[in-house]
Design an enzyme around this catalytic site. Structure first.
Site, PDB file in Angstrom:
ATOM      1  N   SER A 164       6.753  -0.467  -1.662  1.00 52.36           N
ATOM      2  CA  SER A 164       4.200   0.242  -1.931  1.00 52.36           C
ATOM      3  C   SER A 164       3.435   0.020  -1.023  1.00 52.36           C
ATOM      4  O   SER A 164       4.801   0.630   0.858  1.00 52.36           O
ATOM      5  CB  SER A 164       3.589  -0.861  -3.331  1.00 52.36           C
ATOM      6  OG  SER A 164       2.523  -0.481  -3.201  1.00 52.36           O
ATOM      7  N   ASP A 239       7.007   3.319 -12.664  1.00 51.00           N
ATOM      8  CA  ASP A 239       5.999   2.859 -11.460  1.00 51.00           C
ATOM      9  C   ASP A 239       5.107   3.540 -12.209  1.00 51.00           C
ATOM     10  O   ASP A 239       4.903   4.539 -12.492  1.00 51.00           O
ATOM     11  CB  ASP A 239       6.818   3.356 -10.449  1.00 51.00           C
ATOM     12  CG  ASP A 239       5.299   2.318  -9.398  1.00 51.00           C
ATOM     13  OD1 ASP A 239       4.201   2.383  -9.508  1.00 51.00           O
ATOM     14  OD2 ASP A 239       5.787   2.162  -8.612  1.00 51.00           O
ATOM     15  N   HIS A 269       6.131  -0.846 -11.318  1.00 57.16           N
ATOM     16  CA  HIS A 269       5.576  -0.801  -9.613  1.00 57.16           C
ATOM     17  C   HIS A 269       6.414  -2.765  -9.280  1.00 57.16           C
ATOM     18  O   HIS A 269       6.481  -2.836  -8.411  1.00 57.16           O
ATOM     19  CB  HIS A 269       5.032  -0.815 -10.235  1.00 57.16           C
ATOM     20  CG  HIS A 269       3.536  -0.717  -8.647  1.00 57.16           C
ATOM     21  ND1 HIS A 269       4.502   0.515  -6.992  1.00 57.16           N
ATOM     22  CD2 HIS A 269       3.143  -1.322  -7.951  1.00 57.16           C
ATOM     23  CE1 HIS A 269       3.707   0.213  -6.411  1.00 57.16           C
ATOM     24  NE2 HIS A 269       3.310  -0.507  -5.884  1.00 57.16           N
TER      25      HIS A 269
END
Ligand SMILES: *[C@@H]1O[C@H](CO)[C@@H](O)[C@H](O)[C@H]1NC(C)=O
Ligand SMILES: *[C@@H]1O[C@H](CO)[C@@H](O)[C@H](O)[C@H]1NC(C)=O
Ligand SMILES: *[C@@H]1O[C@H](CO)[C@@H](O)[C@H](O)[C@H]1NC(C)=O
Length: 292
Positions: A164, A239, A269
């Site tokens: 991320s 995600d 995610h």
């Protein structure tokens, strides 16, 4: 009629006033939104330690940055049976602390045989300071320089691994360290093209305020500069925070000589890392393209 108009004018003015307040808040408070280092509760103080996960060969480090902060890090030494002469520099996402990512580091160290430096950005966990884009870049460079100067790691191949926000950190760091051999591989998981492009999906009410965002993380512009380093893209297709189209776009603009796309069809995610195949993809990438 005119009274209705004047009546209508009130909410209009009020809402534009609100918008000004909201955009002011977004401008000044966006670092709290983008770097929620107090989430979950206790993330600044309750840091799981390697020993709690049965990791024995490790050090807890406090690494100073050139601008006076101190980064709290874990260094895990590769399992001697599988040691591969690779050091992974791990960059975490925007919430929590490095302790929560120890189960990931343990697999990298124990099963895949890599040394792992888990770096905690300024303002996270026990690191000093407050996070912002410029500061995190100093932190990332500090971690890379630390590995390069630590005698026992001399000659190990360095792999950046970013989840991320950590993916944006990895890309920016690689783009600033293009000298051959400094970085031998990059692993990107569920990262975004830029913060501005993420706002409409991640923070819909703020979509008109995206131009005010001063934390840029321009991965889509930086990544094409990184041509000489093999890159692995790990994309969770479910995600819900960073739309998978961001990863696809990054893959598209990537001109690296070696770029590998691997998708995890059920990965959201936070749990892409727990999907079947994930660590196999990492291990294969390191075997085929990093250690050679
Ligand atoms: C690790 O790599 C360095 C540099 O390529 C080399 O000198 C060293 O012998 C390697 N160590 C192992 C255990 O393979
Ligand atoms: C995704 O989840 C579905 C439903 O649980 C399952 O049937 C499928 O095998 C999973 N796919 C992968 C690639 O794990
Ligand atoms: C993923 O993690 C973030 C940050 O810890 C949290 O806010 C979010 O609720 C999590 N999402 C899921 C689906 O667990």
């Amino acid at each position: 009629m005119s009274s209705i108009l004047s009546y209508l004018r009130v909410p209009f003015l009020a809402s534009s006033g609100l918008a000004a307040v909201a955009s002011g808040l977004l401008y000044f408070k966006q670092n709290e939104i983008i770097y929620p280092r107090n989430i979950p509760a206790g993330a600044r103080t309750d840091i799981p330690r390697p020993a709690q996960f049965g990791i024995t060969d490790y050090e807890e480090l406090m690494i100073p940055t050139p601008d006076g902060e101190t980064l709290s890090c874990f260094f895990l030494r590769a399992n001697k049976q599988h040691a591969r002469n690779v050091t992974v520099l791990m960059f975490h996402g925007n919430a929590g602390n490095i302790g929560y990512r120890l189960p990931i580091a343990k697999i990298l160290e124990e099963d895949i045989g890599c040394n792992v430096l888990m770096l905690q950005y300024r303002g996270y966990g026990l690191s000093t300071g407050t996070p912002n884009e410029k500061g995190l870049m100093i932190d990332a460079q500090t971690g890379l320089d630390y590995i390069k100067q630590r005698p026992e790691l001399k000659g190990t191949r360095i792999v950046l691994y970013g989840q991320s926000l950590g993916g944006a950190v990895s890309i920016a760091l690689a783009a600033r360290n293009l000298k051959e051999g400094d970085i031998s591989g990059i692993i990107l998981e569920n990262t975004f093209t830029s913060i501005r492009k993420l706002i409409p999906s991640a923070f819909p009410p703020a979509r008109y305020l995206a131009p005010l965002c001063h934390q840029i993380w321009p991965s889509e512009e930086m990544l094409p500069k990184v041509t000489g380093i093999p890159i692995l893209f790990l994309s969770g297709l479910r995600d819900e925070i960073v739309p998978p189209s961001h990863m696809a776009q990054l893959y598209k603009v990537c001109h690296a000589k070696v770029k590998v796309w691997r998708e995890l069809p059920n990965g959201s995610h936070n749990d892409t890392v727990a999907e079947p195949g994930y660590f196999g993809y990492i291990s294969d990438f390191i075997t085929q393209f990093v250690v050679r």
